[in-house]
Write a protein that holds these residues in place. Structure first.
Motif, short mmCIF file in Angstrom:
data_model
loop_
_atom_site.label_atom_id
_atom_site.label_comp_id
_atom_site.label_asym_id
_atom_site.label_seq_id
_atom_site.Cartn_x
_atom_site.Cartn_y
_atom_site.Cartn_z
N TRP A 146 -30.67 -30.15 99.05
CA TRP A 146 -31.62 -30.09 97.92
C TRP A 146 -30.98 -29.37 96.74
N ASP A 147 -30.37 -28.21 97.02
CA ASP A 147 -29.74 -27.44 95.94
C ASP A 147 -28.60 -28.22 95.28
N GLU A 148 -27.80 -28.93 96.08
CA GLU A 148 -26.72 -29.74 95.53
C GLU A 148 -27.27 -30.84 94.63
N GLU A 149 -28.34 -31.48 95.08
CA GLU A 149 -28.94 -32.56 94.28
C GLU A 149 -29.56 -32.00 92.99
N GLN A 150 -30.14 -30.82 93.05
CA GLN A 150 -30.70 -30.19 91.85
C GLN A 150 -29.60 -29.93 90.83
N VAL A 151 -28.45 -29.46 91.27
CA VAL A 151 -27.33 -29.21 90.37
C VAL A 151 -26.84 -30.53 89.76
N ALA A 152 -26.72 -31.57 90.62
CA ALA A 152 -26.26 -32.88 90.12
C ALA A 152 -27.26 -33.45 89.11
N LEU A 153 -28.56 -33.30 89.39
CA LEU A 153 -29.59 -33.79 88.46
C LEU A 153 -29.53 -33.06 87.13
N THR A 154 -29.35 -31.77 87.17
CA THR A 154 -29.24 -30.98 85.93
C THR A 154 -28.04 -31.43 85.11
N GLN A 155 -26.91 -31.66 85.78
CA GLN A 155 -25.72 -32.12 85.07
C GLN A 155 -25.95 -33.49 84.44
N LEU A 156 -26.59 -34.40 85.18
CA LEU A 156 -26.88 -35.72 84.62
C LEU A 156 -27.84 -35.64 83.44
N ASN A 157 -28.89 -34.83 83.58
CA ASN A 157 -29.84 -34.67 82.47
C ASN A 157 -29.15 -34.11 81.23
N ASN A 158 -28.25 -33.15 81.43
CA ASN A 158 -27.51 -32.58 80.29
C ASN A 158 -26.61 -33.62 79.64
N LYS A 159 -25.96 -34.44 80.46
CA LYS A 159 -25.08 -35.49 79.92
C LYS A 159 -25.91 -36.52 79.15
N LEU A 160 -27.05 -36.93 79.71
CA LEU A 160 -27.91 -37.90 79.02
C LEU A 160 -28.44 -37.32 77.71
N ALA A 161 -28.76 -36.05 77.70
CA ALA A 161 -29.26 -35.42 76.47
C ALA A 161 -28.15 -35.32 75.43
N ALA A 162 -26.95 -34.95 75.87
CA ALA A 162 -25.85 -34.78 74.92
C ALA A 162 -25.33 -36.12 74.39
N ASP A 163 -25.14 -37.09 75.28
CA ASP A 163 -24.54 -38.36 74.87
C ASP A 163 -25.53 -39.34 74.25
N TYR A 164 -26.75 -39.38 74.77
CA TYR A 164 -27.70 -40.41 74.36
C TYR A 164 -28.98 -39.85 73.72
N LYS A 165 -29.06 -38.53 73.58
CA LYS A 165 -30.21 -37.87 72.96
C LYS A 165 -31.52 -38.19 73.69
N LEU A 166 -31.46 -38.20 75.02
CA LEU A 166 -32.64 -38.51 75.83
C LEU A 166 -33.25 -37.23 76.36
N ASP A 167 -34.57 -37.22 76.41
CA ASP A 167 -35.31 -36.09 76.98
C ASP A 167 -35.70 -36.49 78.41
N SER A 168 -35.27 -35.74 79.38
CA SER A 168 -35.49 -36.11 80.78
C SER A 168 -36.96 -36.11 81.18
N THR A 169 -37.82 -35.55 80.34
CA THR A 169 -39.24 -35.53 80.67
C THR A 169 -39.96 -36.77 80.16
N LYS A 170 -39.25 -37.62 79.44
CA LYS A 170 -39.87 -38.82 78.87
C LYS A 170 -39.46 -40.06 79.65
N ASN A 171 -40.19 -41.15 79.40
CA ASN A 171 -39.97 -42.43 80.06
C ASN A 171 -39.17 -43.35 79.14
N TYR A 172 -38.13 -44.03 79.69
CA TYR A 172 -37.30 -44.91 78.88
C TYR A 172 -37.13 -46.26 79.57
N PHE A 173 -36.82 -47.25 78.76
CA PHE A 173 -36.54 -48.59 79.25
C PHE A 173 -35.27 -49.08 78.55
#
Length: 156
Positions: free
Chosen positions: A98-125
């Motif tokens: 669980w802890d490993e997946e939480q770290v991986a999810l945080t890293q992905l969310n940070n990358k999506l926010a930095a590269d694509y300006k996405l907010d992980s709390t919102k819905n996208y298509f």
């Protein structure tokens, strides 16, 4: 490195189970005999009575919390304890995953926010034909229905 935590936890869990099993093999002896066996002293040396609550070497005496009536009761406890240790071990392994997946999810969310300006709390298509990301409305949160009111009783 990330996968070493579950392995080390698993190995330590096996060690605990073995310790319980080995402890059961000397359980037929009294605690004094078992202690003397570990020290290599004969059983007669246990007859010396140190001061109450103190061992001969000055350390506090061990606290016995339960004494088994017979071998069957002790075996029953051993099975229960092993089940408990197995559950604790599995929970520890799951928590490490669980802890490993939480770290991986945080890293992905940070990358999506930095590269694509996405907010992980919102819905996208992703519209592949137009090659665009579209923000969708987030569905309203489910709110529990209000409790039904008590029906009015007719007055007689």
């Amino acid at each position: 490195m990330k996968r070493m935590v579950p392995w080390s936890v698993g190995i330590s869990g096996v060690a605990v189970v073995l310790a319980v099993q080995l402890g059961g093999s000397i359980a037929g002896m009294s605690s004094a005999e078992a202690a003397n066996k570990d020290k290599g002293q004969p059983a007669a040396a246990a007859s010396a009575t140190p001061a109450e609550g103190q061992k001969a070497d000055g350390k506090k005496e061990e606290k016995i919390v339960y004494t088994f009536e017979d071998e069957q009761k002790m075996q029953e406890f051993t099975k229960l304890w092993q089940q408990r240790q197995g559950i604790v071990l599995r929970m520890t392994v799951l928590k490490s995953y669980w802890d490993e997946e939480q770290v991986a999810l945080t890293q992905l969310n940070n990358k999506l926010a930095a590269d694509y300006k996405l907010d992980s709390t919102k819905n996208y298509f992703l519209d592949g034909q137009r090659r665009v990301i579209i923000e969708r409305d987030t569905p309203p949160a489910m709110t529990p229905a209000p409790a039904p009111s008590t029906p009015a009783t007719p007055n007689p």
